[in-house]
Write a protein that holds these residues in place. Sequence first.
Motif, short mmCIF file in Angstrom:
data_model
loop_
_atom_site.label_atom_id
_atom_site.label_comp_id
_atom_site.label_asym_id
_atom_site.label_seq_id
_atom_site.Cartn_x
_atom_site.Cartn_y
_atom_site.Cartn_z
N TYR A 90 -6.42 -1.69 -2.93
CA TYR A 90 -6.18 -0.61 -3.89
C TYR A 90 -7.48 -0.29 -4.63
N GLU A 113 -5.18 5.25 -4.51
CA GLU A 113 -5.88 5.33 -3.23
C GLU A 113 -5.81 3.95 -2.59
N THR A 114 -5.35 3.87 -1.36
CA THR A 114 -5.10 2.57 -0.73
C THR A 114 -5.74 2.47 0.65
N ASN A 155 0.51 3.80 -3.04
CA ASN A 155 0.13 5.19 -2.74
C ASN A 155 1.17 6.16 -3.26
N THR A 181 0.82 -1.22 0.00
CA THR A 181 0.00 0.00 0.00
C THR A 181 0.85 1.27 0.00
N HIS A 233 -5.37 5.54 3.97
CA HIS A 233 -3.93 5.87 4.00
C HIS A 233 -3.60 6.87 5.11
#
Length: 294
Positions: free
Chosen positions: A236, A213-214, A208, A204, A283
Motif C-alpha cells: 500500500y 494505491e496498491t 483499493n 489490496t 492494481h
Amino acid sequence: MLEVESGAYNLKINGVFKKMKRKYFFVILFLILAIFLSGCSGGIGTTPPVTPNQSLKASFTAVTTTAEVGPESVYFVVHFDASSSNGSIVSYAWNFKDSDPNLFSNTGNGKIIDHAFSFSGNYNVELTVIDNKGATDSITKIVTLFPDVPEFMEAIEELDTPEKIGNYMLEKFVYENHPPGCKDTYILWVDKTGRCSDFARFATIIANYHGYETYEIATNAYMPDGKYVSHTLGVYVEDGGYTYSSNQYYSGIIFNTFEEIVNDSFSSWNPMPVSTSYCVWNHDCERVEESPNY
C-alpha cells in the motif's frame, strides 16, 4: 572626332557599381529578414499546426448482466456500450485491466462488447476511440464488482485502512494451503481459510476500494535444501512510501522501494533463502518492476 579620357569614364562607372552594390545589399538583407521572421511566426517553410478534432469524444456505459457466486469462485459479466461516443469513429479499443497482459488477454474491440471478470474489486476500464482522420480520445471509468451481500459490504466498509485490514485478517482468517490459484475476496471472507496469495489479494482489493494505491509482489525463494518457495505480499502507498502485508500480518513500517520490502519480508526466515527474486504488479495488473533474475 570626340575623344573621352578613359580615366574619367572608368571612375564614373565604378561609382555606379558602388551605388548598385549598396542598393542590392539592402534589398537582399531585407529579403533575408522577411523570410526569417515569417518562418518564426509559422509562415513560409513551416508545417501548419494540427488542429484537434473537437467533436471526437470517447464515452461508454457499463452494466453488470451476470453476477454468479459459487462456493469457490465468483463470476461477473459486464455489458459495455460505447454508442454514446461522438465523432466519425472507425475503431473502439477496450482495456479491461483484469489480468497480466503478458499472460492473458485483457483487451477487446467493438462499439458494444461483453467481458467476463473472475474476481471481485474495482477495475479501471479504459476505452480508446480512433476517428477516420487518425485522431484519438480515451476515457477511463471505475467499474466496481462485488457480490450483492449486505453483510459482506458492511464488513469491508469498516476496513478502511491497511492496518484495520491486517488486524481483521489476523483475527478472522487461518492459513491453509490449497492447490494453485487465488481465492476471491468474497470467498475468503466466507470460508476464512487461505494462503498468502489469498490474503494479499484480499488486502489490496479492500484497500483499493477505499482509495489506496496498491501493488502485489510475487516472490520466489531458493532454499538451502534445493526447494523453491513462492510468497505473495500486499503493498500500500502510505505517507509517501510503501507499507505491506505478509500473510495476515500488516507491517506498518514505511519503505522507500519494493526491493526493501522484499528483503524485509525474508529477514525473519529461518533458514534464510540462498537467493530470491520478485515481480511487482500494480492494481491494473501491469508489471511495474521485477528483479533481473525473476
